[in-house]
Write a protein that holds these residues in place. Structure first.
Motif, PDB file in Angstrom:
ATOM      1  N   VAL A  12       0.865  -1.188   0.000  1.00  6.42           N
ATOM      2  CA  VAL A  12       0.000   0.000   0.000  1.00  6.42           C
ATOM      3  C   VAL A  12       0.898   1.233   0.000  1.00  6.42           C
ATOM      4  N   PRO A  13       0.405   2.342  -0.555  1.00  3.62           N
ATOM      5  CA  PRO A  13       1.250   3.539  -0.633  1.00  3.62           C
ATOM      6  C   PRO A  13       1.424   4.231   0.711  1.00  3.62           C
ATOM      7  N   LEU A  14       2.592   4.821   0.897  1.00  2.00           N
ATOM      8  CA  LEU A  14       2.857   5.711   2.023  1.00  2.00           C
ATOM      9  C   LEU A  14       2.776   7.145   1.524  1.00  2.00           C
ATOM     10  N   SER A  15       2.576   8.091   2.426  1.00  2.00           N
ATOM     11  CA  SER A  15       2.326   9.483   2.017  1.00  2.00           C
ATOM     12  C   SER A  15       3.533  10.121   1.334  1.00  2.00           C
ATOM     13  N   ASP A  16       4.726   9.519   1.487  1.00  2.00           N
ATOM     14  CA  ASP A  16       5.926  10.105   0.865  1.00  2.00           C
ATOM     15  C   ASP A  16       6.231   9.491  -0.494  1.00  2.00           C
ATOM     16  N   GLY A  17       5.326   8.636  -1.011  1.00  2.00           N
ATOM     17  CA  GLY A  17       5.539   8.040  -2.321  1.00  2.00           C
ATOM     18  C   GLY A  17       6.119   6.636  -2.294  1.00  2.00           C
ATOM     19  N   SER A  18       6.640   6.206  -1.140  1.00  2.00           N
ATOM     20  CA  SER A  18       7.110   4.825  -1.026  1.00  2.00           C
ATOM     21  C   SER A  18       5.916   3.892  -0.849  1.00  2.00           C
ATOM     22  N   ARG A  19       6.199   2.590  -0.816  1.00  2.00           N
ATOM     23  CA  ARG A  19       5.140   1.594  -0.625  1.00  2.00           C
ATOM     24  C   ARG A  19       5.558   0.615   0.464  1.00  2.00           C
ATOM     25  N   ILE A  20       4.581   0.138   1.228  1.00  2.00           N
ATOM     26  CA  ILE A  20       4.877  -0.806   2.314  1.00  2.00           C
ATOM     27  C   ILE A  20       4.074  -2.093   2.129  1.00  2.00           C
ATOM     28  N   PRO A  21       4.723  -3.260   2.194  1.00  2.03           N
ATOM     29  CA  PRO A  21       3.964  -4.517   2.111  1.00  2.03           C
ATOM     30  C   PRO A  21       3.046  -4.674   3.330  1.00  2.03           C
ATOM     31  N   LEU A  22       1.828  -5.162   3.102  1.00  2.29           N
ATOM     32  CA  LEU A  22       0.829  -5.256   4.163  1.00  2.29           C
ATOM     33  C   LEU A  22       1.137  -6.351   5.180  1.00  2.29           C
ATOM     34  N   ILE A  23       2.008  -7.287   4.835  1.00  2.09           N
ATOM     35  CA  ILE A  23       2.412  -8.262   5.844  1.00  2.09           C
ATOM     36  C   ILE A  23       3.922  -8.309   5.916  1.00  2.09           C
ATOM     37  N   GLY A  24       4.418  -8.310   7.141  1.00  2.39           N
ATOM     38  CA  GLY A  24       5.849  -8.416   7.382  1.00  2.39           C
ATOM     39  C   GLY A  24       6.106  -9.443   8.467  1.00  2.39           C
ATOM     40  N   LEU A  25       7.369  -9.775   8.639  1.00  3.27           N
ATOM     41  CA  LEU A  25       7.752 -10.694   9.707  1.00  3.27           C
ATOM     42  C   LEU A  25       8.338  -9.893  10.862  1.00  3.27           C
ATOM     43  N   GLY A  26       7.732 -10.010  12.040  1.00  5.46           N
ATOM     44  CA  GLY A  26       8.343  -9.435  13.234  1.00  5.46           C
ATOM     45  C   GLY A  26       9.534 -10.287  13.631  1.00  5.46           C
ATOM     46  N   THR A  27      10.608  -9.658  14.102  1.00  9.68           N
ATOM     47  CA  THR A  27      11.835 -10.420  14.378  1.00  9.68           C
ATOM     48  C   THR A  27      12.257 -10.378  15.843  1.00  9.68           C
ATOM     49  N   TYR A  28      11.374  -9.930  16.748  1.00 16.17           N
ATOM     50  CA  TYR A  28      11.755  -9.923  18.158  1.00 16.17           C
ATOM     51  C   TYR A  28      11.723 -11.334  18.734  1.00 16.17           C
ATOM     52  N   GLY A  29      12.800 -11.721  19.389  1.00 16.17           N
ATOM     53  CA  GLY A  29      12.812 -12.952  20.168  1.00 16.17           C
ATOM     54  C   GLY A  29      13.610 -12.682  21.423  1.00 16.17           C
ATOM     55  N   ASP A  30      13.170 -13.174  22.552  1.00 12.09           N
ATOM     56  CA  ASP A  30      13.887 -12.950  23.806  1.00 12.09           C
ATOM     57  C   ASP A  30      15.346 -13.403  23.642  1.00 12.09           C
ATOM     58  N   PRO A  31      16.290 -12.445  23.737  1.00 14.87           N
ATOM     59  CA  PRO A  31      17.698 -12.798  23.505  1.00 14.87           C
ATOM     60  C   PRO A  31      18.198 -13.896  24.448  1.00 14.87           C
ATOM     61  N   ALA A  32      17.588 -14.003  25.628  1.00 14.81           N
ATOM     62  CA  ALA A  32      18.042 -14.989  26.607  1.00 14.81           C
ATOM     63  C   ALA A  32      17.658 -16.416  26.219  1.00 14.81           C
ATOM     64  N   THR A  33      16.549 -16.553  25.481  1.00 13.01           N
ATOM     65  CA  THR A  33      16.036 -17.905  25.209  1.00 13.01           C
ATOM     66  C   THR A  33      16.065 -18.295  23.732  1.00 13.01           C
ATOM     67  N   THR A  34      16.387 -17.344  22.848  1.00 14.63           N
ATOM     68  CA  THR A  34      16.385 -17.648  21.409  1.00 14.63           C
ATOM     69  C   THR A  34      17.781 -18.097  20.978  1.00 14.63           C
ATOM     70  N   PRO A  35      17.915 -19.323  20.445  1.00 20.40           N
ATOM     71  CA  PRO A  35      19.242 -19.789  20.033  1.00 20.40           C
ATOM     72  C   PRO A  35      19.841 -18.898  18.946  1.00 20.40           C
TER      73      PRO A  35
END
Length: 328
Positions: A12-35
């Protein structure tokens, strides 16, 4: 919007002319428990599945893995850099204007990329600047810092003008805090997005309407509810994925409740960034382009709104810029 979305093209368009995909992958994982290596493997897999949007942050402690995965998939010809949309975040200890560009440069150095597609203020609250991401005093109290969101924003605008970032946005801002930026004298670059919690139990109708009026895209975190990590998640909130309405709609389309919840937001133009380091779920979360919800189903899901947050951040509720005291 619903009919034209495909796995290959759901930007979908952003107001500055760029475009953003409607689905992304979040990459947060607890650093203490994520291998180590988990984020690397999962981002590579996600690119193979079709994901092009990745949501990361310096404070996730894994941007080097995410960047390596992106660069390896560029090197093997699967994607080009311009196919990928990466969002990085300015952490609370880097709000003073002179610290903004160095913080962004740390992210670029970890990713080993020349620019990020979107860089956002992670929270409207400043903490004591310095090396420590979560500064606390001898009594265990968080050490806050005076917040001047407009000054921080001007430093971000300079980063965009320098080519280090394509688009600028915010996260966890309420209406008042957004207006502070939108009404700033001499504003050069408007915030294109506001990343906030958004799911069938917390549909954000008022903030969504305000953002629509101002051409700001909502990026929804916790779009399928949240982990049950008691240190930062409100566990009084019932498990959303067991909701009867979502279950029955899922049965009709032979889809999971998570897929129904994601489709709901995507279909109303809300970007979703479900986090998963489980290969099967990374795959299934992306399978939301082969069905669409009816108007009645959209309304039924909208009606599930409980106005209850999973992510309340109560440990910072005494910060002068804590965003969730306001109605929206």
């Amino acid at each position: 919007i619903a009919m034209s979305l495909t796995a290959e093209n759901h930007c979908v368009p952003l107001s500055d002319g760029s475009r953003i995909p409607l689905i992304g992958l979040g990459t947060y994982g607890d650093p203490a428990t994520t291998p180590k290596g988990t984020a690397y493997d999962c981002v590579k897999l996600a690119i193979d599945i079709g994901y092009r949007h990745f949501d990361g942050a310096l404070v996730y402690f894994n941007e080097h893995e995410v960047g390596q995965a992106i660069r390896d998939k560029i090197a093997d010809g699967t994607v080009k850099r311009e196919d990928i949309f990466y969002c990085g975040k300015l952490w609370c200890t880097f709000h003073p204007p002179e610290m903004v560009r160095p913080a962004l440069e740390r992210t670029l150095k970890a990713l080993k990329l020349d620019y990020v597609d979107l860089y956002i203020i992670e929270l409207p609250m400043a903490f004591k600047p310095g090396k420590i991401f979560y500064p606390i005093d001898e009594n265990g109290k968080y050490i806050y810092h005076h917040t001047d969101l407009c000054a921080t924003w001007e430093a971000l605008e300079a980063c965009k003008d320098a080519g280090l970032v394509k688009s600028l946005g915010v996260s966890n801002f309420n209406k008042r805090q957004l207006e502070l930026l939108l009404n700033k004298p001499g504003l050069k670059h408007k915030p294109v997005s506001n990343q906030v919690e958004c799911n069938p139990y917390f549909t954000q109708p008022k903030l969504l309407e305000f953002c629509r009026q101002n051409n700001i895209v909502i990026v929804g975190y916790c779009p399928i509810g949240s982990s049950r990590d008691a240190s930062w998640v409100n566990l009084k909130s019932p498990p959303m994925l067991e909701d009867e309405v979502l279950v029955s709609i899922g049965k009709k389309y032979n889809k999971s409740t998570a897929q129904v919840a994601l489709r709901f937001n995507v279909q109303r133009g809300v970007v979703v960034i479900p986090k998963s380091f489980n290969p099967d779920r990374i795959r299934s979360n992306f399978q939301i382009f082969d069905f669409s919800l009816t108007e009645e189903e959209m309304q039924a899901i909208e009606a599930l709104n409980k106005n209850v947050r999973f992510v309340e951040l109560l440990m910072w509720s005494d910060h002068p810029e804590y965003p969730f005291h306001d109605e929206y």
